[in-house]
Design an enzyme around this catalytic site. Structure first.
Site, PDB file in Angstrom:
ATOM      1  N   ASP A  37       0.854  -1.197   0.000  1.00 61.90           N
ATOM      2  CA  ASP A  37       0.000   0.000   0.000  1.00 61.90           C
ATOM      3  C   ASP A  37       0.884   1.238   0.000  1.00 61.90           C
ATOM      4  OD1 ASP A  37      -3.272   0.270   0.941  1.00 61.90           O
ATOM      5  OD2 ASP A  37      -2.052   2.102   0.969  1.00 61.90           O
ATOM      6  N   ASP A  61       3.862   1.630  -4.435  1.00 70.70           N
ATOM      7  CA  ASP A  61       3.011   2.403  -5.339  1.00 70.70           C
ATOM      8  C   ASP A  61       2.697   1.464  -6.497  1.00 70.70           C
ATOM      9  OD1 ASP A  61       1.862   3.942  -7.297  1.00 70.70           O
ATOM     10  OD2 ASP A  61       3.261   5.621  -7.094  1.00 70.70           O
ATOM     11  N   ASN A  88      -6.134  -5.065  -5.749  1.00 72.50           N
ATOM     12  CA  ASN A  88      -7.285  -4.387  -5.138  1.00 72.50           C
ATOM     13  C   ASN A  88      -7.120  -2.868  -5.004  1.00 72.50           C
ATOM     14  OD1 ASN A  88      -9.558  -4.086  -2.947  1.00 72.50           O
ATOM     15  ND2 ASN A  88      -7.664  -3.465  -1.909  1.00 72.50           N
ATOM     16  N   TYR A 155     -12.725   6.049 -14.080  1.00 70.71           N
ATOM     17  CA  TYR A 155     -12.884   4.939 -13.134  1.00 70.71           C
ATOM     18  C   TYR A 155     -13.627   3.783 -13.810  1.00 70.71           C
ATOM     19  CZ  TYR A 155     -14.253   2.485  -8.812  1.00 70.71           C
ATOM     20  OH  TYR A 155     -14.438   1.544  -7.827  1.00 70.71           O
ATOM     21  N   LYS A 159     -12.286  -0.004 -14.837  1.00 72.46           N
ATOM     22  CA  LYS A 159     -12.884  -1.215 -14.255  1.00 72.46           C
ATOM     23  C   LYS A 159     -13.404  -2.147 -15.350  1.00 72.46           C
ATOM     24  CE  LYS A 159     -12.203  -0.254  -9.877  1.00 72.46           C
ATOM     25  NZ  LYS A 159     -11.225  -1.043  -9.106  1.00 72.46           N
TER      26      LYS A 159
HETATM   27  P1  NAI Z   1     -10.123   2.174   0.397  1.00 67.23           P
HETATM   28  O1  NAI Z   1      -9.923   3.609   0.082  1.00 67.23           O
HETATM   29  O2  NAI Z   1     -10.664   1.792   1.719  1.00 67.23           O
HETATM   30  O3  NAI Z   1      -8.766   1.368   0.143  1.00 67.23           O
HETATM   31  C1  NAI Z   1      -7.999   1.540  -1.014  1.00 67.23           C
HETATM   32  C2  NAI Z   1      -6.541   1.367  -0.661  1.00 67.23           C
HETATM   33  O4  NAI Z   1      -5.755   1.484  -1.883  1.00 67.23           O
HETATM   34  C3  NAI Z   1      -6.016   2.441   0.295  1.00 67.23           C
HETATM   35  O5  NAI Z   1      -5.358   1.847   1.401  1.00 67.23           O
HETATM   36  C4  NAI Z   1      -5.058   3.252  -0.559  1.00 67.23           C
HETATM   37  O6  NAI Z   1      -3.974   3.812   0.155  1.00 67.23           O
HETATM   38  C5  NAI Z   1      -4.587   2.206  -1.566  1.00 67.23           C
HETATM   39  N1  NAI Z   1      -3.999   2.823  -2.769  1.00 67.23           N
HETATM   40  C6  NAI Z   1      -4.502   3.811  -3.546  1.00 67.23           C
HETATM   41  N2  NAI Z   1      -3.621   4.156  -4.497  1.00 67.23           N
HETATM   42  C7  NAI Z   1      -2.536   3.365  -4.346  1.00 67.23           C
HETATM   43  C8  NAI Z   1      -1.300   3.232  -5.024  1.00 67.23           C
HETATM   44  N3  NAI Z   1      -0.978   4.024  -6.080  1.00 67.23           N
HETATM   45  N4  NAI Z   1      -0.423   2.298  -4.612  1.00 67.23           N
HETATM   46  C9  NAI Z   1      -0.722   1.507  -3.550  1.00 67.23           C
HETATM   47  N5  NAI Z   1      -1.861   1.594  -2.842  1.00 67.23           N
HETATM   48  C10 NAI Z   1      -2.776   2.510  -3.246  1.00 67.23           C
HETATM   49  O7  NAI Z   1     -11.076   1.648  -0.780  1.00 67.23           O
HETATM   50  P2  NAI Z   1     -11.914   0.295  -0.954  1.00 67.23           P
HETATM   51  O8  NAI Z   1     -13.326   0.662  -1.007  1.00 67.23           O
HETATM   52  O9  NAI Z   1     -11.458  -0.742  -0.034  1.00 67.23           O
HETATM   53  O10 NAI Z   1     -11.465  -0.069  -2.460  1.00 67.23           O
HETATM   54  C11 NAI Z   1     -10.722  -1.226  -2.791  1.00 67.23           C
HETATM   55  C12 NAI Z   1     -11.036  -1.568  -4.234  1.00 67.23           C
HETATM   56  O11 NAI Z   1     -12.421  -1.850  -4.364  1.00 67.23           O
HETATM   57  C13 NAI Z   1     -10.727  -0.439  -5.236  1.00 67.23           C
HETATM   58  O12 NAI Z   1     -10.148  -0.980  -6.396  1.00 67.23           O
HETATM   59  C14 NAI Z   1     -12.107   0.116  -5.528  1.00 67.23           C
HETATM   60  O13 NAI Z   1     -12.166   0.723  -6.796  1.00 67.23           O
HETATM   61  C15 NAI Z   1     -12.952  -1.147  -5.457  1.00 67.23           C
HETATM   62  N6  NAI Z   1     -14.377  -0.909  -5.256  1.00 67.23           N
HETATM   63  C16 NAI Z   1     -14.822  -0.311  -4.101  1.00 67.23           C
HETATM   64  C17 NAI Z   1     -16.166  -0.082  -3.949  1.00 67.23           C
HETATM   65  C18 NAI Z   1     -16.718   0.593  -2.731  1.00 67.23           C
HETATM   66  O14 NAI Z   1     -17.888   0.991  -2.750  1.00 67.23           O
HETATM   67  N7  NAI Z   1     -15.977   0.744  -1.650  1.00 67.23           N
HETATM   68  C19 NAI Z   1     -17.151  -0.484  -4.989  1.00 67.23           C
HETATM   69  C20 NAI Z   1     -16.551  -1.104  -6.136  1.00 67.23           C
HETATM   70  C21 NAI Z   1     -15.214  -1.310  -6.252  1.00 67.23           C
END
Ligand code: NAI
Length: 306
Positions: A37, A61, A88, A155, A159
């Site tokens: 992360d 990253d 993820n 986005y 996806k």
């Molecule tokens: P979150 O914001 O809780 O977690 C995302 C994590 O990705 C964070 O810890 C962030 O620091 C990390 N991250 C972002 N850019 C990064 C990079 N360049 N390098 C390394 N780490 C990075 O978000 P969530 O909801 O857990 O999302 C996880 C996945 O699920 C994402 O791909 C999101 O698009 C997808 N998703 C989420 C939905 C939701 O409603 N929460 C719905 C559909 C898909």
């Protein structure tokens, strides 16, 4: 493979939300987990909530190939192998009217959401092949990749491409015993929705009008699907995208969550860097969705013609 060693999975974006719930769930199923992360502060908090003997963090990253290589290599060194890869990490990314999105905002969004998945598949497949055994890759897509009314443009495009890449690489890697699947979550309550006061409650309220299932989903609901696809129970499943959305996609065109809070209607554009710890950029646009004259002048552009 040593029969007594727990299986090892790398989870990108594992410091928060769905990634962290997946780390917990996989540990319950006897996996060791390595979180990659970009946000070190939230990764430290995440590690404290996991079984420390079977968890590690590598600052990563996901847009940088050398970071992904180092992450996978650290996982193998630390825990003696690699059997699972969960791609993820994510951010909401570019938002606003299509006429106003800047190229760098578009490129950043696609790099975090799509280049990262390519890199994760590429290097996990190399590691699985080099070890002479198969492996399971699970990519986190979104229902935004299935239709046009759910998420912002970059986005959603990323996806949709993740779902396509899941299929092409599943076909290519099947003979090597590597399964590639995806989950497509609907909106679930995680920090990606924003940390401002009341934001999660407002999102939960909005879901009541967009989702048939009465309770909002949580990150653990998505993690359950990811853990299943990574497990040997799914050994004959590859190239599949599992929709986990409380029936939203099955219901068809309900008023979407994004339309209820559409930044275009509020005349704002910019880029949302999600839970990375990096600030968003945001600018107001005029009522046509374009930049205001003052903003155009600031950027050296002509004022809008009436
Ligand atoms: P979150 O914001 O809780 O977690 C995302 C994590 O990705 C964070 O810890 C962030 O620091 C990390 N991250 C972002 N850019 C990064 C990079 N360049 N390098 C390394 N780490 C990075 O978000 P969530 O909801 O857990 O999302 C996880 C996945 O699920 C994402 O791909 C999101 O698009 C997808 N998703 C989420 C939905 C939701 O409603 N929460 C719905 C559909 C898909």
């Amino acid at each position: 493979m040593n029969e007594h060693r727990p299986r090892v999975a790398v989870i990108t974006g594992g410091a928060s939300g769905i990634g962290l719930a997946t780390a917990r769930r996989l540990q319950q199923h006897d996996w060791s987990v390595v979180i990659g992360d970009i946000n070190e502060a939230s990764a430290e908090r995440a590690l404290a909530s996991l079984d420390a003997a079977r968890a590690a963090f590598v600052r990563t990253d996901v847009t940088r190939e050398q970071d992904i290589v180092a992450l996978l290599s650290a996982a193998q060194t630390r825990f003696g192998g690699l059997e699972g890869m969960v791609n993820n990490a994510g951010i909401p990314g570019a938002f606003g009217a299509i006429t106003e999105i800047e190229v760098q905002e578009w490129d950043y969004t696609i790099a975090v959401l799509l280049r990262s998945v390519f890199l994760g598949i590429k290097h996990a497949a190399r590691a699985f092949k080099a070890a002479g055994h198969g492996g399971a890759i699970v990519n986190v897509a979104s229902v935004a990749g299935l239709s046009g009314g759910v998420g912002p443009q970059a986005y959603s495009a990323a996806k949709a491409a993740v779902i396509s890449l899941t299929k092409t690489t599943a076909v290519e890697l099947a003979a090597d015993g590597v399964r590639v699947n995806a989950v497509a979550p609907g909106p679930v309550l995680t920090p990606i929705l924003g940390a401002s006061p009341g934001r999660q409650e407002r999102a939960a309220e909005m879901l009541k009008s967009t989702q048939p299932w009465p309770q909002p989903g949580g990150p653990e609901d998505i993690a359950a699907g990811i853990a299943f696809l990574a497990s040997s129970d799914a050994r004959f499943i590859t190239g599949e995208t599992l929709v986990i959305d409380g029936g939203q996609t099955a219901a068809g065109p309900l008023e979407s969550m994004s339309r209820l809070s559409d930044p275009r209607a509020k005349h704002i554009a910019g880029v949302d860097r999600g839970s990375t710890g990096q600030a968003p950029t945001k600018r107001t646009t005029n009522s046509d969705g374009g930049d205001t004259d003052a903003q155009r002048r600031e950027r050296g552009g002509p004022p809008v013609q009436p």
